[in-house]
Design an enzyme around this catalytic site. Sequence first.
Site, short mmCIF file in Angstrom:
data_model
loop_
_atom_site.label_atom_id
_atom_site.label_comp_id
_atom_site.label_asym_id
_atom_site.label_seq_id
_atom_site.Cartn_x
_atom_site.Cartn_y
_atom_site.Cartn_z
N ASP A 53 -10.16 -3.38 -5.14
CA ASP A 53 -9.16 -2.59 -4.59
C ASP A 53 -8.98 -1.30 -5.59
O ASP A 53 -8.74 -1.56 -6.54
CB ASP A 53 -7.63 -3.31 -4.40
CG ASP A 53 -6.52 -2.33 -3.66
OD1 ASP A 53 -7.11 -1.04 -3.35
OD2 ASP A 53 -5.39 -2.59 -3.77
N SER A 111 0.74 -1.29 -0.05
CA SER A 111 -0.02 -0.18 0.04
C SER A 111 0.87 1.29 0.17
O SER A 111 1.62 1.43 -0.82
CB SER A 111 -0.95 0.04 1.14
OG SER A 111 -1.89 0.92 1.17
N HIS A 154 -8.02 -4.76 -0.73
CA HIS A 154 -6.89 -4.10 -0.35
C HIS A 154 -6.69 -4.44 1.46
O HIS A 154 -7.66 -4.60 2.18
CB HIS A 154 -7.27 -2.42 -0.36
CG HIS A 154 -5.88 -1.75 -0.01
ND1 HIS A 154 -4.91 -1.64 -0.83
CD2 HIS A 154 -5.52 -1.17 0.90
CE1 HIS A 154 -4.18 -0.80 -0.43
NE2 HIS A 154 -4.19 -0.59 0.57
#
Length: 322
Positions: free
Chosen positions: A262, A108, A292
């Site tokens: 995501d 991320s 995610h």
Amino acid sequence: KLFIKDLWFEKVPVRIYHPKVPSARRRRGVMFFHGGGWVFGSLETHEKLCRSIARESESVVVSVGYRLAPEHKYPAAYEDCLNATIHFMKNIEHYGVDPANVIVCGDSAGGNLAAAVSQTLASRSDLPKLRAQILIYPGLQALDFNLPSYQQNRGVPLLFRERAAFYLLQYLNGNASNLEEVLQGSHIPIDIKLNYRKWVSPDNIPEKFKVRGYKQHVLLDCTNEVYETVKRFCEPNLCPLLAEDAIIHELPESFILTCEYDVLRDDGLLYKKRLEDNGVRVTWYHLEDGFHGIINTFNSDWLSFSSGKRGLDNIVNFLKSL
């Protein structure tokens, strides 16, 4: 199975995971940057993941506790990750690591930081070249929050579309004023957007990713005062997808993991295309049933998903192949 030690690299706290099992040759080293939108996350939140990577791949893993926004705005996190990596490379003999086998890795926001560090080091002749970069559902651009994946997954946990923009603004400015303009796409002048259209565009996303409820977005212009507050979104250290081809061309072998559900899926797809267009070898793993943050659930006590474990196994296999 691991020796674990907390240290400081320069002024940056790090945690080193060193396998106890003897090794006939020097190990590979993995610099790990945790996710959490540049606002959350710590050495603790990614402890299990780092242990697992170190143990399964028999690598030395260095987890970096970089400074967080909004107290520490961009480029603080990037600089901490870069400085920790350089420190590690310059003192590598202390850790039994092969200088030709150092990998940057992150999930991320950490994937964003890994990509930025990798780009910066690509042009450094005074240090060994990075062996690879591992980008786990990275966020790589802030020009377009209306790409197909942003539209399709706007309300899918763990990362909502609005939150993604909110975190980027926290990292950039320490506040989220102009959130509406960023979401609408009226934060960057049209001429600049068109300039980057060759890299950031739904046209570069394979058609199969657009079938699920995607509508073409109208290009909006922006006022000077809004652009003044966010113009650093065009800096590759913040948005690595916008780096010039000459930099991308120099990047090491790459592993990119994306998830279907995501908002950041398309950032990964666009970067994959850029790397491949520039002759960089890419291993891409797409979790069709992933969302995610799923890698961090691989062995959660209360909520565990088999695809998180599948994703992690692929990351470990990639490391072992280096």
